[in-house]
Motif scaffolding. Structure first.
Motif, PDB file in Angstrom:
ATOM      1  N   PHE A  10      -0.157   2.856 -18.635  1.00 48.88           N
ATOM      2  CA  PHE A  10      -1.101   2.865 -17.477  1.00 48.88           C
ATOM      3  C   PHE A  10      -2.205   2.339 -17.507  1.00 48.88           C
ATOM      4  O   PHE A  10      -2.296   1.468 -16.789  1.00 48.88           O
ATOM      5  CB  PHE A  10      -1.245   4.306 -17.051  1.00 48.88           C
ATOM      6  N   GLU A  11      -3.033   2.266 -18.728  1.00 48.02           N
ATOM      7  CA  GLU A  11      -4.153   1.598 -18.735  1.00 48.02           C
ATOM      8  C   GLU A  11      -4.022  -0.032 -18.858  1.00 48.02           C
ATOM      9  O   GLU A  11      -4.838  -0.760 -18.388  1.00 48.02           O
ATOM     10  CB  GLU A  11      -5.033   2.213 -19.940  1.00 48.02           C
ATOM     11  N   LEU A  12      -2.950  -0.152 -19.876  1.00 48.33           N
ATOM     12  CA  LEU A  12      -2.754  -1.633 -20.098  1.00 48.33           C
ATOM     13  C   LEU A  12      -2.331  -2.477 -18.884  1.00 48.33           C
ATOM     14  O   LEU A  12      -2.675  -3.652 -18.689  1.00 48.33           O
ATOM     15  CB  LEU A  12      -1.780  -1.634 -21.323  1.00 48.33           C
ATOM     16  N   VAL A  13      -1.540  -1.678 -17.961  1.00 53.23           N
ATOM     17  CA  VAL A  13      -1.096  -2.694 -17.046  1.00 53.23           C
ATOM     18  C   VAL A  13      -1.923  -2.319 -15.806  1.00 53.23           C
ATOM     19  O   VAL A  13      -1.503  -2.936 -14.529  1.00 53.23           O
ATOM     20  CB  VAL A  13       0.565  -2.267 -16.696  1.00 53.23           C
ATOM     21  N   GLU A  14      -2.868  -1.732 -16.048  1.00 49.34           N
ATOM     22  CA  GLU A  14      -3.984  -1.387 -14.651  1.00 49.34           C
ATOM     23  C   GLU A  14      -3.329  -0.936 -13.590  1.00 49.34           C
ATOM     24  O   GLU A  14      -3.178  -1.644 -12.342  1.00 49.34           O
ATOM     25  CB  GLU A  14      -4.684  -2.664 -14.288  1.00 49.34           C
ATOM     26  N   VAL A  15      -2.574   0.280 -13.511  1.00 50.30           N
ATOM     27  CA  VAL A  15      -1.932   0.925 -12.461  1.00 50.30           C
ATOM     28  C   VAL A  15      -2.952   1.461 -11.542  1.00 50.30           C
ATOM     29  O   VAL A  15      -3.769   2.043 -11.751  1.00 50.30           O
ATOM     30  CB  VAL A  15      -0.992   2.045 -12.735  1.00 50.30           C
ATOM     31  N   ARG A  16      -2.871   0.733 -10.296  1.00 52.33           N
ATOM     32  CA  ARG A  16      -3.701   1.316  -9.168  1.00 52.33           C
ATOM     33  C   ARG A  16      -2.700   1.835  -7.870  1.00 52.33           C
ATOM     34  O   ARG A  16      -2.114   0.984  -7.271  1.00 52.33           O
ATOM     35  CB  ARG A  16      -4.632   0.151  -8.812  1.00 52.33           C
ATOM     36  N   GLY A  17      -2.685   3.049  -7.739  1.00 50.42           N
ATOM     37  CA  GLY A  17      -1.871   3.597  -6.419  1.00 50.42           C
ATOM     38  C   GLY A  17      -3.042   3.737  -5.408  1.00 50.42           C
ATOM     39  O   GLY A  17      -3.892   4.468  -5.399  1.00 50.42           O
ATOM     40  N   ILE A  69       9.739   5.391  -4.288  1.00 48.38           N
ATOM     41  CA  ILE A  69       9.101   4.105  -4.614  1.00 48.38           C
ATOM     42  C   ILE A  69      10.151   3.002  -4.417  1.00 48.38           C
ATOM     43  O   ILE A  69      11.305   3.321  -4.579  1.00 48.38           O
ATOM     44  CB  ILE A  69       8.812   4.227  -6.069  1.00 48.38           C
ATOM     45  N   LEU A  70       9.792   2.233  -3.455  1.00 44.11           N
ATOM     46  CA  LEU A  70      10.701   1.001  -3.028  1.00 44.11           C
ATOM     47  C   LEU A  70      10.204  -0.068  -4.233  1.00 44.11           C
ATOM     48  O   LEU A  70       9.063  -0.606  -4.132  1.00 44.11           O
ATOM     49  CB  LEU A  70      10.373   0.646  -1.566  1.00 44.11           C
ATOM     50  N   ASN A  71      11.424  -0.429  -4.859  1.00 45.80           N
ATOM     51  CA  ASN A  71      11.119  -1.585  -5.819  1.00 45.80           C
ATOM     52  C   ASN A  71      11.578  -3.005  -5.328  1.00 45.80           C
ATOM     53  O   ASN A  71      12.778  -3.428  -5.347  1.00 45.80           O
ATOM     54  CB  ASN A  71      11.821  -1.027  -6.963  1.00 45.80           C
ATOM     55  N   ASN A  72      10.514  -3.899  -4.710  1.00 44.21           N
ATOM     56  CA  ASN A  72      10.775  -5.226  -4.564  1.00 44.21           C
ATOM     57  C   ASN A  72      11.950  -5.321  -3.309  1.00 44.21           C
ATOM     58  O   ASN A  72      12.906  -6.077  -3.445  1.00 44.21           O
ATOM     59  CB  ASN A  72      11.609  -6.116  -5.771  1.00 44.21           C
ATOM     60  N   ARG A 114       0.654   1.225  -1.482  1.00 44.34           N
ATOM     61  CA  ARG A 114       1.216   0.262  -2.160  1.00 44.34           C
ATOM     62  C   ARG A 114       0.641   0.519  -3.578  1.00 44.34           C
ATOM     63  O   ARG A 114      -0.283   1.053  -3.848  1.00 44.34           O
ATOM     64  CB  ARG A 114       0.611  -1.404  -1.902  1.00 44.34           C
ATOM     65  N   ILE A 115       1.440   0.081  -4.807  1.00 40.88           N
ATOM     66  CA  ILE A 115       1.342   0.134  -6.097  1.00 40.88           C
ATOM     67  C   ILE A 115       0.809  -1.186  -6.767  1.00 40.88           C
ATOM     68  O   ILE A 115       1.596  -2.244  -6.728  1.00 40.88           O
ATOM     69  CB  ILE A 115       2.288   0.736  -6.859  1.00 40.88           C
ATOM     70  N   ASP A 116      -0.518  -1.182  -7.100  1.00 40.60           N
ATOM     71  CA  ASP A 116      -0.913  -2.688  -7.474  1.00 40.60           C
ATOM     72  C   ASP A 116      -0.837  -2.496  -9.039  1.00 40.60           C
ATOM     73  O   ASP A 116      -1.544  -1.630  -9.597  1.00 40.60           O
ATOM     74  CB  ASP A 116      -2.478  -2.900  -6.804  1.00 40.60           C
ATOM     75  N   LEU A 117      -0.636  -3.607  -9.678  1.00 44.14           N
ATOM     76  CA  LEU A 117      -0.305  -3.819 -11.047  1.00 44.14           C
ATOM     77  C   LEU A 117      -0.673  -5.330 -11.521  1.00 44.14           C
ATOM     78  O   LEU A 117      -0.497  -6.126 -10.637  1.00 44.14           O
ATOM     79  CB  LEU A 117       1.064  -3.635 -11.466  1.00 44.14           C
ATOM     80  N   ALA A 120       1.838  -8.039 -16.195  1.00 43.88           N
ATOM     81  CA  ALA A 120       2.749  -7.456 -17.173  1.00 43.88           C
ATOM     82  C   ALA A 120       3.159  -6.072 -16.596  1.00 43.88           C
ATOM     83  O   ALA A 120       4.318  -5.549 -16.806  1.00 43.88           O
ATOM     84  CB  ALA A 120       1.747  -6.925 -18.554  1.00 43.88           C
ATOM     85  N   GLY A 121       2.358  -5.400 -15.771  1.00 38.19           N
ATOM     86  CA  GLY A 121       3.017  -4.085 -14.975  1.00 38.19           C
ATOM     87  C   GLY A 121       3.767  -4.154 -14.227  1.00 38.19           C
ATOM     88  O   GLY A 121       4.967  -3.557 -14.024  1.00 38.19           O
ATOM     89  N   ARG A 122       3.985  -5.193 -13.271  1.00 39.34           N
ATOM     90  CA  ARG A 122       4.677  -5.785 -12.479  1.00 39.34           C
ATOM     91  C   ARG A 122       6.216  -5.892 -12.912  1.00 39.34           C
ATOM     92  O   ARG A 122       7.216  -5.281 -12.539  1.00 39.34           O
ATOM     93  CB  ARG A 122       4.573  -6.850 -11.703  1.00 39.34           C
TER      94      ARG A 122
END
Length: 308
Positions: A10-17, A69-72, A114-117, A120-122
């Motif tokens: 989570f920290e590495l991919v900068e998860v921001r909900g 969660i809607l994925n793409n 939205r979930i911002d990543l 790498a996170g995406r």
């Protein structure tokens, strides 16, 4: 612990909900939207809703405490309510959302975000989730999720001092609880989320995560997992979707991206820390994985951070 490794990722991919909208409505209603975000989440605080999107054959019924969660996906339709009156078209409120007067006994209350990543996170979340990840607020795994949703709702509705900061924090916790519950409720496809929760592979993952500078071989990793070399290699590929060496390289590149974003370490020093024989070898591996050189990546992400 698997959760510790999940927190690491989570920290590495900068998860921001981020909560971007919501509504409270009584009676029959429908809400439609075209989607630009890669990942969108909806949480039902009270009432219920039927969800339709491209890629699914039938509506998904969302009940209180459920999250999707809607994925793409490219479009979204939510509908709900009962009665004989006309269907009301509802547009989510994005600014100044006020839900303090919402009646929990009669209204459908929906929060969306939205979930911002980072890049790498995406990639990781795209491979970890189906087109729609529906997480039910079950009696066992759903208690924490329901609590997180209610705390998020309280911040959104209360509009108190510091609410913007609190909303970001609670939204991230909602996302974490969603992934935890999803792991328990669904059969995961091969990928990072499945491998992080695999008990048999956890000792080998711990070695790679804690000492990424070591060139871990199959013998050492299999020994840590108390498996034969062949059985370990087969299970790791089945669970993660890639061989151990490819996973280790990806993990190194995620660590490298964080260091280039947040620290002033030189590229040469970073190459040594991550176990590469030379700066050139590291730069080649980084460009192959990320699509640009380490220095170009550093300048781009720091410029973006300053302009945001």
């Amino acid at each position: 612990m698997a959760d510790d490794q999940l927190s690491e990722v989570f920290e590495l991919v900068e998860v921001r909900g981020l909560v971007s909208g919501g509504f409270s409505v009584c009676g029959r209603w429908v809400s439609r939207a075209a989607l630009q975000e890669s990942f969108k989440f909806m949480a039902v605080v009270a009432g219920s809703a039927r969800l339709m999107t491209d890629g699914i054959d039938a509506p998904i019924e969302l009940l209180p405490g459920d999250v999707a969660i809607l994925n793409n996906r490219s479009r979204l339709e939510l509908a709900g309510g009962t009665g004989d009156g006309p269907v009301r078209e509802v547009m989510p409120v994005e600014d100044g959302l006020s839900l303090t007067e919402a009646d929990w006994t009669t209204n459908d209350i929906i929060l969306g975000g939205r979930i911002d990543l980072n890049g790498a996170g995406r990639t990781l979340l795209l491979e970890a989730l189906p087109p729609v990840a529906h997480v039910r607020a079950s009696p066992t795994s759903g208690a924490n999720l329901r609590g997180s949703i209610h705390r998020l709702f309280d911040e959104v509705a209360g509009n108190r001092i510091g609410s913007a900061f609190a909303i970001r924090q609670h939204a991230q916790l909602v996302l974490l609880e969603v992934l935890r519950a999803y792991v328990e409720q669904a059969e995961l496809p091969p990928g990072w989320l499945r491998v992080l929760t695999d008990e048999r592979l956890r000792p080998a993952l711990t070695l790679m995560h804690s000492q990424p500078d070591q060139l871990w071989g199959l013998n050492e990793l299999a020994r840590a997992a108390a498996m034969s070399r062949t059985a370990f290699a087969e299970r790791f590929r089945e669970v993660s979707g890639m061989p151990p060496r490819a996973y280790l390289n990806r993990w190194r590149m995620m660590l490298a991206q964080r260091a280039l974003r947040d620290a002033d370490v030189s590229v040469g020093s970073l190459a040594t820390e991550l176990g590469y024989a030379s700066e050139s070898a590291f730069s080649t591996a980084f460009k192959r994985e990320v699509g640009e050189s380490p220095l170009r990546y550093r300048f781009r992400v720091r410029d973006q951070a300053l302009s945001s």
